[in-house]
Design a protein around this motif. Sequence first.
Motif, short mmCIF file in Angstrom:
data_model
loop_
_atom_site.label_atom_id
_atom_site.label_comp_id
_atom_site.label_asym_id
_atom_site.label_seq_id
_atom_site.Cartn_x
_atom_site.Cartn_y
_atom_site.Cartn_z
N HIS A 121 0.76 -1.39 0.06
CA HIS A 121 -0.10 -0.16 0.15
C HIS A 121 0.89 1.22 0.10
CE1 HIS A 121 -3.77 2.14 0.75
NE2 HIS A 121 -3.10 2.99 1.17
N GLU A 122 1.91 1.29 0.80
CA GLU A 122 2.89 2.48 1.16
C GLU A 122 3.68 2.75 -0.54
OE1 GLU A 122 3.44 4.90 2.82
OE2 GLU A 122 1.62 4.27 3.51
N GLN A 123 3.85 1.33 -1.02
CA GLN A 123 4.56 1.54 -2.38
C GLN A 123 3.56 2.37 -3.45
OE1 GLN A 123 6.11 -2.19 -3.67
NE2 GLN A 123 7.29 -2.35 -1.97
N LEU A 124 2.45 1.92 -3.42
CA LEU A 124 1.24 2.43 -4.20
C LEU A 124 1.28 4.02 -3.97
CD1 LEU A 124 -0.84 2.31 -6.33
CD2 LEU A 124 -2.75 1.64 -4.59
N VAL A 125 1.14 4.37 -2.66
CA VAL A 125 0.90 5.88 -2.37
C VAL A 125 2.27 6.66 -2.90
CG1 VAL A 125 0.88 7.50 -0.27
CG2 VAL A 125 -0.35 5.53 -0.31
N GLU A 126 3.53 5.93 -2.51
CA GLU A 126 4.44 6.60 -3.06
C GLU A 126 4.92 6.72 -4.50
OE1 GLU A 126 8.71 6.12 -4.72
OE2 GLU A 126 7.95 4.58 -3.78
N LEU A 127 4.25 5.59 -5.37
CA LEU A 127 4.25 5.67 -6.73
C LEU A 127 3.21 6.72 -7.32
CD1 LEU A 127 4.60 4.47 -9.76
CD2 LEU A 127 2.63 3.01 -9.08
N LEU A 128 1.99 7.08 -6.48
CA LEU A 128 1.06 7.97 -6.84
C LEU A 128 1.74 9.42 -6.79
CD1 LEU A 128 -2.18 6.04 -5.45
CD2 LEU A 128 -1.68 6.75 -8.12
N GLU A 129 2.54 9.54 -5.57
CA GLU A 129 2.99 10.97 -5.14
C GLU A 129 3.82 11.21 -6.31
OE1 GLU A 129 2.77 10.70 -0.34
OE2 GLU A 129 4.45 10.26 -1.39
N GLU A 130 4.84 10.48 -6.77
CA GLU A 130 5.64 10.60 -7.83
C GLU A 130 4.85 10.95 -9.16
OE1 GLU A 130 9.18 7.76 -8.25
OE2 GLU A 130 8.42 7.60 -10.35
N PHE A 131 3.60 10.06 -9.25
CA PHE A 131 3.19 10.40 -10.95
C PHE A 131 2.53 11.89 -10.63
CE2 PHE A 131 -1.14 10.47 -12.99
CZ PHE A 131 -0.44 10.17 -14.22
N VAL A 132 2.01 12.33 -9.30
CA VAL A 132 1.47 13.84 -9.33
C VAL A 132 2.41 14.61 -9.56
CG1 VAL A 132 0.67 15.15 -7.70
CG2 VAL A 132 -0.50 12.98 -7.91
N ALA A 133 3.63 14.35 -9.03
CA ALA A 133 5.14 15.34 -9.22
C ALA A 133 5.25 15.43 -10.72
CB ALA A 133 6.10 14.93 -8.47
N PHE A 134 5.45 14.25 -11.30
CA PHE A 134 5.58 14.16 -12.79
C PHE A 134 4.41 14.84 -13.49
CE2 PHE A 134 4.34 11.51 -16.61
CZ PHE A 134 5.59 11.64 -17.25
N GLY A 135 3.23 14.64 -13.10
CA GLY A 135 2.11 15.39 -13.78
C GLY A 135 2.13 17.01 -13.75
N GLN A 136 2.49 17.36 -12.47
CA GLN A 136 2.67 18.76 -12.25
C GLN A 136 3.59 19.48 -13.01
OE1 GLN A 136 2.77 18.43 -7.81
NE2 GLN A 136 0.74 19.02 -7.77
N ALA A 137 4.54 18.75 -13.13
CA ALA A 137 6.14 19.38 -13.88
C ALA A 137 5.77 19.15 -15.31
CB ALA A 137 7.19 18.35 -13.47
N LEU A 138 5.10 18.46 -15.77
CA LEU A 138 4.79 18.19 -17.12
C LEU A 138 3.95 19.19 -17.68
CD1 LEU A 138 5.49 16.66 -19.83
CD2 LEU A 138 3.80 15.20 -19.23
N THR A 139 2.67 19.48 -16.79
CA THR A 139 1.59 20.19 -17.20
C THR A 139 2.13 21.80 -17.06
OG1 THR A 139 0.62 20.21 -15.10
CG2 THR A 139 -0.57 19.07 -16.95
N SER A 140 2.95 22.14 -15.95
CA SER A 140 3.54 23.51 -15.85
C SER A 140 4.60 23.88 -17.01
CB SER A 140 3.99 23.91 -14.43
OG SER A 140 4.99 22.94 -14.27
N ALA A 141 5.16 22.83 -17.50
CA ALA A 141 6.08 23.00 -18.65
C ALA A 141 5.16 23.42 -19.89
CB ALA A 141 7.13 21.78 -18.75
N GLN A 142 4.31 22.45 -20.00
CA GLN A 142 3.42 23.05 -21.22
C GLN A 142 2.97 24.15 -21.19
OE1 GLN A 142 0.95 19.37 -20.64
NE2 GLN A 142 2.25 18.23 -22.19
N ALA A 143 2.42 24.48 -20.00
CA ALA A 143 1.63 25.74 -19.93
C ALA A 143 2.77 26.81 -20.32
CB ALA A 143 1.29 26.06 -18.46
N ARG A 144 3.86 26.77 -20.05
CA ARG A 144 5.01 27.60 -20.31
C ARG A 144 5.40 27.60 -21.80
NH1 ARG A 144 7.47 25.96 -15.58
NH2 ARG A 144 8.89 24.91 -16.66
N GLY A 145 4.86 26.62 -22.48
CA GLY A 145 5.15 26.47 -24.02
C GLY A 145 6.44 25.43 -24.11
N GLN A 146 6.82 24.65 -23.31
CA GLN A 146 8.32 24.04 -23.38
C GLN A 146 7.83 22.75 -23.78
OE1 GLN A 146 9.71 24.60 -19.58
NE2 GLN A 146 10.81 26.48 -19.95
#
Length: 191
Positions: A166-191
Motif C-alpha cells: 500500500h505504501e509503495q502504491l501511495v509513493e508511486l502516486l505521489e511520484e506520478f502527481v509530481a510528474f504530472g505537475q512538472a509536465l503540465t507546468s512546462a506545457q503551460a510555459r510552452g516548453q
Amino acid sequence: MLKVMGFAASLREGSWNGKLWEVAAQALDAMEGVAVERRSFAEFEMPLYNPDLQAQGFPQGADDFKEAIEAADALIVVTPEYNASIPGYLKNALDWVSRYRPVPLRGKPLLLMSASPSMMGGNRGLWQTRIPLEATGAVVSPRMFGLAQAHLAFAEDGGLANAELHEQLVELLEEFVAFGQALTSAQARGQ
Ligand SMILES: Cc1cc2nc3c(=O)[nH]c(=O)nc-3n(C[C@H](O)[C@H](O)[C@H](O)COP(=O)(O)O)c2cc1C
C-alpha cells in the motif's frame, strides 16, 4: 490544482481493477493540490470502430470519452489483462479517440495500473497497453503498478491488505502527481 481523471477499464460489477482504482483515488484524495475525478468506463459505450461510422459522426460515448480526457491534466487507467494484452473494448475506445483532431491524449501524463487474480498482476497487459497509448501521444509513466492475487489483496478498510505494498502504491502516486505537475507546468510555459 492537478485534475486527475481515472477509471477502471472493466465493465464487471465487483471488478478488481475498480477496487484498485478506488484505493488509488482515495490516496489521491488525501494529497494536496490534486482534484480527483472518478469516471466509469461503462459511461463510454461505443460501437466497434469503423471509418464509415465515423464519417456519419462520432458516437456519443466517444465524444464523452474525448471530453473527459481533454478536461483532465493527468490520467490514470486501471485495466485488466486479457489474453496477455489490452482488453479489446479499451483498445476500441482508444482507436475512436485517436481519430479526433487534435488527438486528446497527446501530451497527457498517464499512469497505468492493473489488478489480476494471477501471480503476474496483469504485467504483460500493462506493457501491451502502453503501445497504443504512446502511439496516440500520451506521456506514459515509466513506472506502472500491477496488483497480483487481487482476490486476496484488499483489506476491509478499503486499502491494500499488504501495508508495505500500500505504501509503495501511495509513493508511486505521489511520484506520478509530481510528474504530472512538472509536465503540465512546462506545457503551460510552452516548453
Ligand atoms: C477474456 C479474458 C481473458 C483473460 N486473460 C487474462 C490474462 O491473460 N492474464 C490474467 O492475469 N488474467 C486474465 N483474465 C482474468 C482477469 O484477470 C480477471 O477476469 C479479472 O477479474 C478481470 O478484471 P476485473 O475484475 O477488473 O474485471 C482474463 C479474463 C478474461 C475474461
